[in-house]
Design a protein around this motif. Sequence first.
Motif, PDB file in Angstrom:
ATOM      1  N   HIS A  55       0.819  -1.216   0.000  1.00 19.71           N
ATOM      2  CA  HIS A  55       0.000   0.000   0.000  1.00 19.71           C
ATOM      3  C   HIS A  55       0.860   1.277   0.000  1.00 19.71           C
ATOM      4  N   ASP A  77      -0.276   5.368  -1.181  1.00 13.53           N
ATOM      5  CA  ASP A  77      -0.187   6.637  -0.429  1.00 13.53           C
ATOM      6  C   ASP A  77       0.779   6.592   0.759  1.00 13.53           C
ATOM      7  N   ASN A  87       1.379   5.022   3.489  1.00 14.57           N
ATOM      8  CA  ASN A  87       1.032   5.000   4.916  1.00 14.57           C
ATOM      9  C   ASN A  87       0.534   3.616   5.362  1.00 14.57           C
ATOM     10  N   HIS A 131      -1.974   1.982   8.585  1.00  9.47           N
ATOM     11  CA  HIS A 131      -3.160   1.121   8.431  1.00  9.47           C
ATOM     12  C   HIS A 131      -3.012  -0.155   9.268  1.00  9.47           C
TER      13      HIS A 131
END
Length: 130
Positions: A75, A79, A81, A85
């Motif tokens: 991921h 973006d 981050n 998450h």
Amino acid sequence: MAEFIVRTKKKQEMVDITERVADLVKQSRVSDGICLVYVPHATAAVAINENADPNVCEDILEALANLIPEGRWRHDRIDNNAAAHIKATLLGPSQAVPVRGGRLRLGTWQSVMLVELDGPRERSVIVEVR
Ligand code: ZN
């Protein structure tokens, strides 16, 4: 249902929201029941732990950072981050606290904390007392 906003200031931090939640419990006029504290976010969480020594919060964030390193996840290509998450998933988006005599039945050393994992951002906290 009640809701309030917390503006976080750092990339990662734990913000004590105990007083704001306790006020909403008082306003609800529920004497004995349950209080759900929930954040509708994918990179924030709710935790209950000690804040009398703020080092506890720093230790929790450091332990999570050691467990879940940044910058090596799929991921991250989207973006950047993914670690936030994963940490938010482990901690969970909500906590339930018993209400007794119109008050949160927290232990002496327990505080309700919003855990920011990808800030600074504006976060909503939803409180449901029944
Ligand atoms: Zn993301």
